[in-house]
Every structure is written in C-alpha cells, then in structure tokens.
Design an enzyme around this catalytic site. Sequence first.
Site: not given
Lengths: 316, 289
Positions: A58, A167, A83
Amino acid sequence: MLLREGKALRVAFGETLAELGNTDRRVVVVDGDLGSSTGADIFEAAHPDRFLQMGIAEQNMLGVAAGLATIGFVPFVSTFACFAVARALDQIRVLIAQPKLNVKIAGGYAGLLAGKTGKTHLMFDDVSIMRALANMTVIAPADEIETRRAIEVITATDGPVYLRITREPSPKLFDDDYVFHLGVASRLRDGRDVTLISTGVQTTRVYESADLLAKEGIDALVLHVPTIKPIDEAAIVEAARETGFVITVEEHTILGGLGGAVAEILGDQYPVPVKRLGIRDMFGESGPDDALLEKHRLSPARIAEDVRLLLARRVR
Amino acid sequence: MMAVELSTAKLEDLARTARREIINAVVVAKAGHLGGPLSAIDILVALYFRVLNIRPLDPTWPDRDRFILSKGHSSIALYTTLALRGFFPLEELSTFDAMGSRLQGHPDMNLLPGLDMSTGSLGLGFSAGVGVALGAKLAEKNFTTFVMVGDGECNEGIIWEGAHVAQRYALDNLVVIVDENNLQQFGWRGQTATDRLPPYSDKQLAHRWEAFGWQVSEVDGHDIDEVTHALTRARGASGSPVAVIAHTTKGKGVSFMEGNFRWHSRVPTVDEINQAMVELGAPPSLTGA
C-alpha cells in the site's frame, strides 16, 4: 418511513468509475490486491488498461498515485480504509496532502460493518485521521446515489480527497436527481426538539430513528453532513440555533470525527450542549453486523432510545 | 538539451563551484546537510547539464524528463544545480531553509519551479517516480524519469515495493540512481563508536536491484563522464528499469568531511569553512572569513 433498498457503496463506487472511465481517460484505478472486495473489479472489467494493480504494497501504491497525478491522471486509490489511512499515512501526508496532488483515496470497508474481519480491518478512526491533514477533503456518502454524485464531483474537482466507502448494502436516502455539492450539508428533516447530525451510511439509520422518535412525539431535525472537511459550518450552527440541543451520531469513534468537528464549531460559534454518539474509545472485534450495531448503539432503535434519554436528562 | 555541450573540465569546475555554494548556503542557514549533497553533486551536474531534456525557462513543459530527489535531505545540492542551470538566480541560495523561502529544508514542489516531486520522508520519492514512469507509459509520453535515492534510503521497505512494481510494468523509462556513499546518518556501529558500517556491503545493493529484475550498472559517481555515459545508456534501455549504482564518497571534495558520518548534517566552523574553500579552489578573496 422505511427507506428503499439500495446497493452497497462499494458497488456504486465501481460502477460510477467504470462509467466515468468511458468518457474521461484521466480516470485510473490503483488497486492494492483487493479489487474483488472493494468494487474496483467493476472498473477493471470495463477498462483493464487503466486498472493499475500494485499488489499487496500500500505504501508504494499511494506513492504511485501521487506520481500519476503529476502528469494529469485522476487516480482513484482503492483498498480497505485501514490499509490506506493507517498503513500509508506518511505517503498520504507527504506525497498527496502536502503537495495538494489530485489523488482520490477510496477507503473501502470503512466503519463497523466489514464482514466479521475484526480489529485489524475495522477502521473507524479514518475520518479523525484524515480530517487532521491540511488540504484533505473528507467525504462520507450516505447511499449509492450520493456516492455516485460525490465521485462525479470530485473527479471534476482538483485536489486530494478521502472518500469513505462501506461494504454492506445501504438503503437509498436520496432520489436520482439528488445534487451533491462539495462542503454542503443536507437537511433531511426539520424539527424543534433536538438536532441530530450524522454522516455516511449512519445517516440512513439516524433518519429512521427520527421516525421512531416522531411516533413518541419527539420532533428531531436531521442534518446529514457528507463532507466532513471542509464542513458546512453555517448549516451546523443554524441547525443548533433552531433546537438548542445537538446530538451527533457516527459509525466511527467519537474522538475527533464528525462529533469532534461539530463540537469544535459550536464551541467556537454557538455554544449549546453537544452529545456525541458513536464508538467509544476502543478497537473493533469480529461479529455479525447487527450485533455490532446493537453493541455500539447505532441501530435506529438504539439511537432513538439514547436520544430520548438525553433529552429527558436535559429537561431535568 | 544544452544548446552548447560543456566540456568535462568545465563541468568539473562547475561542480567545484556548486560545492562551495552548498557549503555557503548551509553556513548562512546555520543548518542543513553537507555529506550527502557533496556525494551527490557530480551526478546532479552530469544529469542537469548533459542528460536531462529540460527547459529551465519552461519548467512545467509536459514532455520534459523528470527528476526526483528521493533523498530529499540533500535538497541544497539540487537547489544549487537548478540555480546554476538557470532555473532561478544563484543569489536565492542564501535563502535556503529561511522562513518564507522557496528553498525549503526538504524540496517543496509547490514552491519552487523545477521540482518534480515534494520529498523528504525517505523512500517516498522513489514510489512517486514509479507512478510518473507508469503514467508516462499509459499516456504514451517519451520522457524518462530519473530518481536519486541514497544507499541508506534503500533500508526503506517502500523502495522494494516500488522496485517490484516497476519491474512488473517493465518501466524501462525509469532510472534509479543510487548514491552509494556508504554511510547513513548514524548507522550500525563498527569496531568503535566512530567506525560506522556501510548500509550495504560490497555488491549487496547491485545484487538486490538485479534480484528485483532491474538492469544494473555501476559507476564512479564522481566521474562526470562515466556518470553521463551510464545515465545516457540507461535512458535508452528497453524491457526493464535500470538502476545505476553510483559509488561515491560522503562529503566528497573536502578532506576532513570525506567518509566521516559526523558530517551528515553539521555546520562547519570558520576555520573549517576556510579550509574547505581552499580545498575547493575558491579564489583567495572569497576565503577570508
């Protein structure tokens, strides 16, 4: 009033970028090996040549995005919020925020509802961290429509943005003709008794809680703040003025996020009591979505309970 | 490109001038780094006067070659080179590190024309360079991206993240120059406290870049012709990115600074300035303090 079913923000994210990619060749997606989770795979299917896989790395990914921005691309970095924000914060700060580069950071799986992933993946201090960075715009859309409009607007607007993406499927709060303005809050409901301020998909739960409260005779003003930075100070002050009592609700830590921002503004400009509902000073854990929402008292029913309680205490 | 090709002797002279300017700027600022800038300056002179396709009067020209100083703490070496190349007046070097100056302690691309990236946190400039090179491929641009990193900087994990990705995308338009001066700020202790071990021994760095699928060449980083040759060849490479390992001496050009880790970032005394200026061939009138 029950809200209509809607898509997950991550799906709207991938679809919108895929559509934008048809007409805007500046748009590229930079993925950290999570495209099949974040919705970025929808863009890859449509524009494989402009889908840049960076692997599980990342920090380099954020740096690459900064480099791409310097030559005119509009990179959307896509990974999990944890991340991007936590692992690659130095890259975001030095290579993106400080030079004001045109990088859009999409933090997926943000908040509490991240598929039972638990402590490492549940990222609910992302807004606090990102809003502390100078030059950074922070947006948490409420539903698929607002996600679409926000992505369209930030693609057309130069500068670094952190976009909070979640999500799970979220109810539709807005109609298709909804217009998103950067930095502008949206009043969803007028009210006399209390002002409820929320952001992101949590607003859909707050909106439903206001209906529950109405049935009990509590008239709540609901203000949705999709842009947490730069924040709509005037709308917040006006909403506080009308009821004299403010409760913020966020699927996020109560330390330094939306509640913190609202308390700062009202402390400076219009001191009224401000209560912050959200996740207390703790990390996440695995568990079913519903159980987590209940535990942190972020479901419509629990919000309504807490608002009722806080109002009662205040009257006394 | 240069309108007139400068002779090697002329560039060596320019590098000596640059070294004096670097020391002056650090003395005026009472802060800054010397060891790293002095190890890097010959490479920068070769780059800016012989290799890079740039237009100092049009620093945002889209087709220019890019240069990113990932070892951003050597900023004064880059500023001095840019000034000598005509990006801004040499006198501005005296503002180095000052409040409001365009010459910040670490490079700020939003302030100073000619900087292709803001750097300072080690490893980051390299990853941005990977992005620039990748973008150039995507946009079908022909320019080359050069990035200078330090050998100590190669401790950073992000260097190897980027090296992997650059190889995967076959970024043969990317050249990394490793200024291998064999010292980092403090580093690992050798036999005594003043004996510091190099960040990497012998061929370790060359082997690492090779292992990541890069083409590697090694040069004497103080030989301007050798550096020019290696960088010119590197920009013509195909199939994979190129790492040029430049063997250098930290503090090069000033005897008492050479190879001494304590000169990573130290401001010289009056006597030291005088000696340094004499060694760097300053006219006598400039050496009196």
